[in-house]
Design a protein around this motif. Structure first.
Motif, PDB file in Angstrom:
ATOM      1  N   PRO A   1       0.836  -1.205   0.000  1.00  0.00           N
ATOM      2  CA  PRO A   1       0.000   0.000   0.000  1.00  0.00           C
ATOM      3  C   PRO A   1       0.866   1.247   0.000  1.00  0.00           C
ATOM      4  N   GLU A   2       0.262   2.361  -0.392  1.00  0.00           N
ATOM      5  CA  GLU A   2       1.026   3.593  -0.546  1.00  0.00           C
ATOM      6  C   GLU A   2       1.708   4.005   0.754  1.00  0.00           C
ATOM      7  N   GLU A   3       1.035   3.807   1.898  1.00  0.00           N
ATOM      8  CA  GLU A   3       1.604   4.246   3.169  1.00  0.00           C
ATOM      9  C   GLU A   3       2.866   3.479   3.549  1.00  0.00           C
ATOM     10  N   ARG A   4       3.012   2.244   3.026  1.00  0.00           N
ATOM     11  CA  ARG A   4       4.169   1.415   3.392  1.00  0.00           C
ATOM     12  C   ARG A   4       5.237   1.385   2.306  1.00  0.00           C
ATOM     13  N   ASN A   5       4.999   2.091   1.214  1.00  0.00           N
ATOM     14  CA  ASN A   5       6.006   2.154   0.151  1.00  0.00           C
ATOM     15  C   ASN A   5       7.240   2.907   0.673  1.00  0.00           C
TER      16      ASN A   5
ATOM     17  N   HIS B  88       7.059  11.176   3.431  1.00  0.00           N
ATOM     18  CA  HIS B  88       6.240  11.556   4.579  1.00  0.00           C
ATOM     19  C   HIS B  88       7.109  11.998   5.754  1.00  0.00           C
ATOM     20  N   PHE B  89       8.217  11.298   5.966  1.00  0.00           N
ATOM     21  CA  PHE B  89       9.121  11.633   7.064  1.00  0.00           C
ATOM     22  C   PHE B  89       9.726  13.035   6.872  1.00  0.00           C
TER      23      PHE B  89
ATOM     24  N   TYR C 147       8.465  15.505   4.917  1.00  0.00           N
ATOM     25  CA  TYR C 147       7.468  16.569   4.727  1.00  0.00           C
ATOM     26  C   TYR C 147       6.672  16.881   5.992  1.00  0.00           C
ATOM     27  N   THR C 148       6.417  15.877   6.832  1.00  0.00           N
ATOM     28  CA  THR C 148       5.529  16.063   7.987  1.00  0.00           C
ATOM     29  C   THR C 148       5.983  17.176   8.932  1.00  0.00           C
ATOM     30  N   PRO C 149       7.266  17.282   9.323  1.00  0.00           N
ATOM     31  CA  PRO C 149       7.645  18.376  10.233  1.00  0.00           C
ATOM     32  C   PRO C 149       7.381  19.761   9.642  1.00  0.00           C
ATOM     33  N   PHE C 150       7.663  19.927   8.352  1.00  0.00           N
ATOM     34  CA  PHE C 150       7.437  21.235   7.728  1.00  0.00           C
ATOM     35  C   PHE C 150       5.950  21.552   7.633  1.00  0.00           C
ATOM     36  N   ALA C 151       5.134  20.531   7.338  1.00  0.00           N
ATOM     37  CA  ALA C 151       3.687  20.765   7.261  1.00  0.00           C
ATOM     38  C   ALA C 151       3.120  21.143   8.626  1.00  0.00           C
ATOM     39  N   ARG C 152       3.592  20.487   9.687  1.00  0.00           N
ATOM     40  CA  ARG C 152       3.114  20.830  11.030  1.00  0.00           C
ATOM     41  C   ARG C 152       3.539  22.247  11.402  1.00  0.00           C
ATOM     42  N   LEU C 153       4.754  22.611  11.019  1.00  0.00           N
ATOM     43  CA  LEU C 153       5.225  23.962  11.310  1.00  0.00           C
ATOM     44  C   LEU C 153       4.395  24.999  10.561  1.00  0.00           C
ATOM     45  N   ALA C 154       4.024  24.685   9.306  1.00  0.00           N
ATOM     46  CA  ALA C 154       3.211  25.608   8.520  1.00  0.00           C
ATOM     47  C   ALA C 154       1.835  25.796   9.139  1.00  0.00           C
ATOM     48  N   LEU C 155       1.242  24.712   9.659  1.00  0.00           N
ATOM     49  CA  LEU C 155      -0.077  24.815  10.287  1.00  0.00           C
ATOM     50  C   LEU C 155      -0.008  25.461  11.671  1.00  0.00           C
ATOM     51  N   ARG C 156       1.154  25.411  12.287  1.00  0.00           N
ATOM     52  CA  ARG C 156       1.301  26.023  13.622  1.00  0.00           C
ATOM     53  C   ARG C 156       1.476  27.535  13.509  1.00  0.00           C
ATOM     54  N   PHE C 157       2.202  27.981  12.460  1.00  0.00           N
ATOM     55  CA  PHE C 157       2.419  29.420  12.258  1.00  0.00           C
ATOM     56  C   PHE C 157       1.989  29.809  10.842  1.00  0.00           C
ATOM     57  N   PRO C 158       0.718  29.718  10.522  1.00  0.00           N
ATOM     58  CA  PRO C 158       0.284  29.971   9.137  1.00  0.00           C
ATOM     59  C   PRO C 158       0.450  31.424   8.703  1.00  0.00           C
ATOM     60  N   LYS C 159       0.180  32.353   9.615  1.00  0.00           N
ATOM     61  CA  LYS C 159       0.264  33.769   9.244  1.00  0.00           C
ATOM     62  C   LYS C 159       1.713  34.183   9.007  1.00  0.00           C
ATOM     63  N   ILE C 160       2.609  33.683   9.855  1.00  0.00           N
ATOM     64  CA  ILE C 160       4.027  34.001   9.655  1.00  0.00           C
ATOM     65  C   ILE C 160       4.517  33.423   8.331  1.00  0.00           C
TER      66      ILE C 160
ATOM     67  N   VAL D 279      -0.329  15.272   3.495  1.00  0.00           N
ATOM     68  CA  VAL D 279       0.680  14.211   3.428  1.00  0.00           C
ATOM     69  C   VAL D 279       0.342  13.218   2.319  1.00  0.00           C
ATOM     70  N   LYS D 280      -0.938  12.968   2.116  1.00  0.00           N
ATOM     71  CA  LYS D 280      -1.327  12.074   1.032  1.00  0.00           C
ATOM     72  C   LYS D 280      -0.986  12.673  -0.337  1.00  0.00           C
ATOM     73  N   ARG D 281      -0.930  13.987  -0.403  1.00  0.00           N
ATOM     74  CA  ARG D 281      -0.670  14.665  -1.686  1.00  0.00           C
ATOM     75  C   ARG D 281       0.806  14.694  -2.043  1.00  0.00           C
TER      76      ARG D 281
END
Length: 556
Positions: free
Chosen positions: A9-13, A20-21, A23-36, A488-490
């Motif tokens: 499956p895609e998640e285990r590829n 995912h490893f 991208y995930t930290p940067f995505a969380r940072l973007a959602l934590r400080f979206p305006k900045i 993350v799926k994208r």
């Protein structure tokens, strides 16, 4: 048939896990400080103003044909022998360049009405050797510069182009150089004065290789004005005298020789030594078909054979100055100023040249018209003012029909300015100018970014609707988790899209040969734009979507 073994499956590829490893930290940072993050992205866009202002403008990048066309101009009224010697000297100098394979030049015009070239204009075709046989580090521009330095001959204005391009330019605008000035007005002498003033001023513009203003009134003509009263005394008409001028000086075809399938006219006229100067021309004899009158009047003497009278007694013979050719455009007389330059873009050069010649005062009824490639550039700008907004409107309508929401459409279109960041920076680093080819690449990039933006929005919407349907969307933290799930799926399809695009376009950036320069200008904005849009879409889209949904969730 080609897929073997166990399909993970895609998640285990492994590739997906790595993506995912990372991208995930940067995505969380973007959602934590979206305006900045949005402020930083806005700052990056503002910083892109610098490379954009540094970009020049041109109609099309150079399309090298494998052959150069050397079109110098020398002073008017040069004799055939002088023009021939000068042409042979130029051919010998060009042949000394190692990259030159063959040189063939001509002076004057061919026997056709479609080639009104004066004798002082040369056309030399320079065939180059294959690039593999060139010296290391040599390019077409360097070869042209070496030719220009080698052909620095007093009284000769150089210009370089390519054969096909030169013919198209001359047919379309009449200007054979990259830029030209058309001086329009009612009087040729005043046009020549203005042209010479322009030639003197434009020479001082940086990057100018040569400037040549046509000499409209420097042609020398032999005028033979028949004295009607003197000719009448001998019973001669004007036609009789001019017939002798035509046959004895200009030459007349008396017969045609036939040698197999070949036909050659036989032309008879006085030998060169009897028509080489004005005094000898005045001694050309005109036969008189009547008895010659006595100088003191009275009865005429009986005829002693066919009488002949010197041409100088029947006509005034003098050399006068006048126009070698007369051009007209828009109901006015025209004079051309040819400008050849190097190392600059067309738009920037013309703007600086316009400022340079702005101090020149033109008499009433006279005006300047910048032409050549610059004329194409102006037409292109006018057309793009319609094409670009129309393209943006079509993209907007298509996205709106897909999303049925103005907000979602605006979010998708936000990717376009972010992608232009990479386009303009890469164009600046490569030293490319804005041209039709570049704008084609930018328009294609806008459509591509809108397409990938729709897919990104789709993944975010599916995750949001799934969380909402399952009752897991109870607060801001749940909203972040839903957006993280969709973003993350994208990551994998986005990276796949970018990889395929770069795999197809990057080899073009390293290509050589005819047409490669045009293709590079089309590919460059797409390569730079795809890279920056990937980074910014993966971070900016979730941030914008989060702020939008957070506001709606807070109100609810």
């Amino acid at each position: 048939m080609f897929i073997r073994g166990k399909i993970r499956p895609e998640e285990r590829n492994p590739l997906s896990v790595i993506l995912h490893f990372l991208y995930t930290p940067f995505a969380r940072l973007a959602l934590r400080f979206p305006k900045i993050l949005l402020l930083v992205a806005l700052g990056v866009m503002l910083a892109t103003v610098y490379p954009f202002r540094q970009l020049g403008s041109e109609f099309m990048p150079p399309l090298y044909e494998g052959t150069l066309f050397y079109m110098p101009v020398t002073v008017p009224a040069a004799s055939i022998s002088v023009a021939s010697e000068l042409l042979q000297l130029q051919d010998r100098l060009l042949a000394t360049i190692p990259e030159v394979a063959q040189v063939f030049g001509k002076a004057g015009r061919a026997e056709t009405a479609t080639d009104p070239a004066p004798l002082e204009m040369f056309e030399t075709v320079v065939n180059l050797k294959p690039e593999a046989q060139w010296r290391p580090g040599m390019s077409v521009e360097k070869i042209i510069e070496e030719m220009n330095d080698l052909l620095t001959i007093p009284g000769v204005a150089n210009s370089f182009t390519m054969p096909i391009k030169a013919r198209i330019d001359m047919l379309a605008t009449g200007i054979r150089t990259p830029v030209g000035i058309k001086v329009l007005g009612p009087d040729l002498k005043e046009l020549e004065r203005i042209g010479l003033a322009l030639e003197h001023q434009v020479k001082e513009v940086p990057g100018t290789r040569s400037v040549y203003a046509e000499r409209a009134t420097t042609g020398y003509f032999l005028d033979i004005l028949v004295k009607r009263d003197e000719a009448g005394r001998y019973g001669l008409r004007v036609e009789d005298v001019l017939e002798v001028v035509e046959s004895a000086i200009g030459g007349m075809n008396v017969t045609t020789t036939i040698e197999g399938r070949e036909r050659y006219p036989v032309n008879v006229r006085y030998p060169r030594e009897l028509r080489s100067d004005l005094e000898r021309l005045r001694r050309v004899l005109v036969p008189v078909g009547m008895e010659a009158p006595r100088p003191g009047g009275g009865m005429s003497s009986p005829p002693q054979g066919p009488a002949q009278v010197p041409l100088g007694q029947l006509a005034d013979i003098r050399v006068t100055r006048g126009p070698t050719s007369i051009k007209s455009e828009e109901g006015l007389l025209a004079l051309y100023v040819f400008i050849d330059f190097a190392g600059r873009d067309v738009g920037g050069y013309v703007e600086e040249a316009k400022q340079k010649v702005a101090s020149l005062e033109l008499p009433p009824g006279y005006r300047l018209q910048w032409s050549g490639e610059y004329e194409y550039l102006l037409r292109t700008h006018e057309r793009l003012k319609l094409v670009i907004p129309l393209t943006a409107f079509i993209i907007f309508v298509l996205i709106y029909l897909n999303t049925r929401s103005l907000t979602k459409t605006a979010i998708v279109l936000a990717a376009v300015p972010f992608s232009l960041v990479g386009s303009f920076w890469l164009l600046h680093l490569l030293g490319y100018h804005l041209s039709i080819a570049v704008w084609v690449g930018i328009i294609a990039l806008a459509g591509l970014d809108a397409e990938t933006g729709v897919v990104m929005l789709l993944y975010l919407e599916l995750a949001y609707e799934q969380w909402k349907r399952e009752g897991r969307l109870r607060g801001i933290q749940d909203l972040r988790e839903a957006i993280m799930h969709g973003a993350v799926k994208r990551i994998r399809p986005k990276i796949m899209t970018v990889s395929v695009i770069l795999a197809g376009l990057v080899p073009i950036m390293f290509s050589h040969g005819t047409g490669a320069d045009v293709m590079k200008r089309i590919a460059a904005p797409m390569v730079g734009g795809v890279v920056t849009s990937t980074v910014l879409e993966l971070l900016i889209y979730p941030a914008i979507y989060y702020l939008w949904r957070k506001r709606a969730l807070t109100k609810g």
